[in-house]
Design an enzyme around this catalytic site. Structure first.
Site, PDB file in Angstrom:
ATOM      1  N   LYS A 489       0.827  -1.207   0.000  1.00 11.93           N
ATOM      2  CA  LYS A 489       0.000   0.000   0.000  1.00 11.93           C
ATOM      3  C   LYS A 489       0.858   1.253   0.000  1.00 11.93           C
ATOM      4  O   LYS A 489       0.557   2.231  -0.690  1.00 11.93           O
ATOM      5  CB  LYS A 489      -0.912  -0.012   1.220  1.00 11.93           C
ATOM      6  CG  LYS A 489      -2.003  -1.059   1.144  1.00 11.93           C
ATOM      7  CD  LYS A 489      -2.922  -0.963   2.358  1.00 11.93           C
ATOM      8  CE  LYS A 489      -4.066  -1.947   2.239  1.00 11.93           C
ATOM      9  NZ  LYS A 489      -3.586  -3.351   2.270  1.00 11.93           N
ATOM     10  N   VAL A 520     -21.915   7.602  16.921  1.00 11.06           N
ATOM     11  CA  VAL A 520     -22.940   7.815  17.936  1.00 11.06           C
ATOM     12  C   VAL A 520     -22.475   7.175  19.243  1.00 11.06           C
ATOM     13  O   VAL A 520     -22.046   6.019  19.249  1.00 11.06           O
ATOM     14  CB  VAL A 520     -24.276   7.176  17.511  1.00 11.06           C
ATOM     15  CG1 VAL A 520     -25.296   7.291  18.636  1.00 11.06           C
ATOM     16  CG2 VAL A 520     -24.788   7.822  16.248  1.00 11.06           C
ATOM     17  N   ARG A 599      -2.286  16.419  28.437  1.00  9.22           N
ATOM     18  CA  ARG A 599      -1.183  16.215  27.511  1.00  9.22           C
ATOM     19  C   ARG A 599      -0.894  17.476  26.700  1.00  9.22           C
ATOM     20  O   ARG A 599      -0.013  17.498  25.861  1.00  9.22           O
ATOM     21  CB  ARG A 599      -1.494  15.066  26.544  1.00  9.22           C
ATOM     22  CG  ARG A 599      -1.610  13.706  27.202  1.00  9.22           C
ATOM     23  CD  ARG A 599      -1.454  12.577  26.187  1.00  9.22           C
ATOM     24  NE  ARG A 599      -2.348  12.686  25.057  1.00  9.22           N
ATOM     25  CZ  ARG A 599      -3.600  12.239  25.046  1.00  9.22           C
ATOM     26  NH1 ARG A 599      -4.098  11.645  26.122  1.00  9.22           N
ATOM     27  NH2 ARG A 599      -4.346  12.379  23.978  1.00  9.22           N
ATOM     28  N   GLY A 605     -11.674  15.984  22.978  1.00  5.48           N
ATOM     29  CA  GLY A 605     -12.928  15.380  22.583  1.00  5.48           C
ATOM     30  C   GLY A 605     -13.916  15.372  23.731  1.00  5.48           C
ATOM     31  O   GLY A 605     -15.124  15.386  23.539  1.00  5.48           O
TER      32      GLY A 605
END
Length: 769
Positions: A489, A520, A599, A605
DNA sequence: GCCG
DNA sequence: CAGTACG
DNA sequence: CGGCCGTTACTG
């Protein structure tokens, strides 16, 4: 072992400072370095200040709490952060958080937009190439003196050029502390000039006299006869490493200090008859005899595990297959070992990617046994029989394995591979394009095939570590963690800039839908697959027709919000709200923001809060507090949903985490941030008794790869690390009959856990892997 | 996916 | 128990 | 061919 390492380090730094003192008269360079350190310092403070973030948010007055004693919430680790506000300002941001997901309710078009970018954004980790100062020895700003920078170049122009030389990130400075003398010692030759630059970028000093050199790099083509006179002029030459130009090149390629005592590096540079003399060995001290090629050959042939069992001192400190070990490299140990990272690095490599080069490049001819393996490699070119393939791999793995089994002594010191990762650096990476596509592949496999995913990540990390573009499969194969499939690849991407398999996958509607569903909260691959096969295509479908769990419904209803990243300032503001409320309940409780925030990330998030308190020995002790806190915050409207609490912890005392959603109240919204908009955020609370704080910090700081590797490392050492502590493995018979979880070794002190694991301490911001 |  | 989520 | 972090923790 501890002692040995320490001694080495001390020796190293001593030496290093001496070296640095003598080089770097260059102002520009110095200034840059200075600036670099400034930034690092600032950043470091910012990241380590977790707990007491009297956030920039104008004192979160919002939630009632008038004269509340603002809790100091001292940070467990020393770092007394300075003013967050200021820090934040300085903390570089590189990417604004991605805008919220587009309307998912709509149709496919949107879905598309949703998917692609998502996989592309996985690590919104800003580039922090400037981090990492930690090891960087203080550069005593020794002015004057030898104005000589690390180059003997004489022309002004050149000097100027060199002044601009940018050191690569520390973790790539494989030559740090080494002094190279070239024969010929000039950069007139284009190729050599480039090589010199590369070496210098990686920490080498280019010295003007043979005497001060640790390494003598001889142009290929020159023989011992040619350089004889040069060497003679320096009585210390026997103590130097004398190699041809391929040596540094290979080191660069493999990102690690290789053993210079290999035939291919010393060919023609030795005196055939008299081994000892001008012999390439290593550094001063020991160097002598043994390092002639014959010796090497002998060793190579019979290598085997025995070599590995040699005492540490005789272990090679070059990240390299043992067959290349030579007995005379001890002196280099000092430098190499210090340059080298801890074994955690390797586990990170094992666990996720990048690792070390235990393998020799399949360079052209090599002598002895090894060359056969090598030849296999070479021969295999395009179409090798799978048999050859596997046998080849076997050899290689064997080496690695042996190396790894050495863990208690040197194997962990054997490479200078990745240090605790920092982010970024990918920008100018020659493999950036390849990485990007592979990253997209990761996105396609996310939640589907965990292991494959990991392999891709590992490959990406390996590529990221390269300093030059990998264009062929063969090349790629040499990298750890990259096998046939990935190599192919990589070659494809390098060749035509695209990866058909990826494009194909991206086109498939099921994948798009799957990716959507998987985002979700509460939906995993199982459920997503079911829904897809049931014919659901949009979130709207799910909302209306599918049977949803409580959490999934929340996940869908607030899909956009929950998939939006949280800017750092907001993380702080959210934490401030919680602290504020907590202060009323129990002012002695402390909060530490973990996760990517700790960090140093400029966006997260979700928000991870460790809740701890002195003199607590069980998370149970904090339960009443948390219940009150939850109630309070819920009443305030701050907490908007509970996704996972500890309702029925029938289990033994383990009620420790609470997951839910929250919204920053408008009253806590900084005026300078524009217009207020309530956004649902994911918030995780972790109850941690003081006795487990260290382990919890490690866990909650992550990142996940880091955690997995350090845990793997622990397990390899017969220990067990989890979020509660480091344990001495107690025979855990089947069925966990052992009502002992093992002897707790340490849980309280984060640094101590690193120590016990034999892992060099890493600041939170160095834990991006 | 890679590795042993 | 499987599924999902956490770092 | 099986392991790949955690005897993770929580939901249903």
């Amino acid at each position: 072992m501890e002692e040995r390492k320490l001694a080495e380090k001390i020796a190293y730094f001593k030496r290093l400072s001496a070296i640095q003192a003598e080089e770097n008269g260059d102002d520009a360079y110095d200034a840059e370095e200075q600036a670099h350190r400034e930034r690092c310092k600032t950043f470091h403070n910012a990241t380590s200040t977790s707990s007491r973030a009297k956030s920039p948010a104008p004192s979160v007055t919002g939630l009632r709490k008038p004269g509340t004693v603002s809790q100091p919430l001292p940070c467990p680790d020393s770092s007394q952060g300075s003013d967050d506000l200021e820090i934040i300002k300085v903390t570089p941001r590189n990417r604004s958080s991605r805008p919220g997901a587009a309307g998912i309710a709509d149709k496919t078009p949107n879905v598309e937009e949703e998917i692609i970018p998502e996989s592309a954004h996985p690590d919104p980790k800003p580039a922090h190439s400037f981090l990492h100062p930690l090891l960087r020895p203080r550069m005593t700003r020794q002015t004057s003196g030898l104005t000589s920078d690390n180059s003997p170049s004489t022309s002004t122009a050149k000097r100027k050029k060199q002044a601009r030389l940018k050191l690569l990130p520390e973790n790539q400075q494989i030559f740090r502390g080494l002094r190279f003398y070239y024969i010929p010692n000039d950069d007139a030759n284009r190729v050599r000039a480039a090589q010199i630059t590369k070496a210098r970028e990686r920490g080498a000093s280019w010295v003007r006299t043979l005497k001060e050199a640790t390494h003598v790099i001889v142009d290929e083509g020159l023989t011992y006869q040619d350089i004889k006179s040069d060497l003679m002029s320096d009585s210390s030459s026997p103590g130097k490493v004398i190699v041809n130009a391929n040596y540094p090149i290979d080191c660069v390629i493999h990102r690690i200090l290789l053993n210079p005592n290999q035939e291919k590096y010393v060919r023609n540079l030795r005196v055939a008859e008299t081994p000892p003399s001008p012999n390439p060995s290593s550094l001063p001290a020991s160097a002598q005899a043994s390092s002639n090629s014959l010796e090497i050959k002998r060793k190579q042939r019979k290598r085997s595990r025995k070599d590995q069992e040699l005492p540490p001192e005789t272990q090679s400190d070059y990240g390299e297959p043992l067959q290349n070990n030579t007995p005379s490299i001890a002196p280099v140990t000092t430098i190499a070992a210090a340059l080298v990272e801890d074994e955690l690095s390797q586990y990170i490599g094992l666990v996720q990617g990048n690792s070390l080069y235990l393998e020799m490049p399949l360079e052209e001819e090599e002598d002895s046994a090894q060359s056969e393996a090598t030849k296999d490699d070479e021969a295999e070119s395009g179409s090798e029989s799978s048999k050859d393939e596997s046998s080849r791999k076997k050899k290689r793995r064997t080496r690695e394995k042996i190396q790894l089994s050495q863990e208690d002594t040197t194997w962990q010191d054997s490479f200078a591979c990745m240090k605790g990762g920092t982010r970024g650096a990918a920008v100018d990476n020659p493999n950036a394009a390849t990485i990007e596509l592979l990253q997209l592949m990761v996105g396609m496999y996310e939640h589907r095939d965990d292991w494959r995913c990991k392999s891709y990540r590992r490959a990406i990390t390996a590529l990221r570590q390269q300093t030059r573009k990998i264009t062929t499969a063969k090349e790629a194969m040499k990298l750890p963690g990259i096998g046939k499939s990935l190599a192919a690849k990589i070659e494809e991407i390098a060749a035509d800039g695209r990866l058909r398999k990826l494009e194909h996958a991206q086109q498939r509607p099921e994948n798009k839908i799957l990716n959507l569903f998987l985002k979700v909260y509460g939906v995993g691959i199982g459920q997503a697959n079911k829904w897809v096969s049931q014919g659901y295509r949009t979130l709207e479908d799910l909302r209306e027709k599918a049977k949803l769990s409580t959490n999934q419904r929340i996940g869908i209803e607030h899909f956009d919000d929950l998939n939006e990243r949280i800017p750092r300032w907001e993380v702080e503001a959210l934490a401030a709200v919680v602290r504020e409320a907590a202060g009323d309940i129990d002012a002695s409780v402390e909060f530490i923001i973990g996760g990517s925030y700790r960090r140093g990330s400029d966006s997260s998030g979700d928000i991870d809060l460790i809740i701890t308190k002195k003199r607590t020995r069980s998370s149970q002790n904090l339960l009443p507090f948390l219940e009150k806190l939850i109630k309070r915050l819920t009443d305030d409207g701050f907490l908007t949903a509970a996704l996972a609490s500890f309702s029925g912890n029938t289990k033994k005392g383990h009620g420790s985490k609470w997951h839910g959603c929250c919204v920053l109240p408008e009253t806590a919204f900084p005026k300078d941030k524009g217009k207020y908009r309530p956004i649902w955020r994911r918030i995780d609370l972790l109850l941690v008794p003081e006795t487990e704080l260290g382990a919890a910090l490690i866990y909650f700081t992550g990142n996940d790869i880091f955690n997995r590797s350090i845990r793997l490392l622990a397990s390899k050492k017969g220990l067990r690390l989890n979020q509660r502590g480091l344990f001495k493995d107690v025979l855990r018979g089947k069925r966990g009959v052992t009502y002992t979880e093992g002897d707790p070794l340490e849980g309280r002190d984060e640094k101590r856990i690193f120590e016990l694991l034999g892992v060099k301490w890493r600041e939170p911001h160095e834990r991006w892997c």
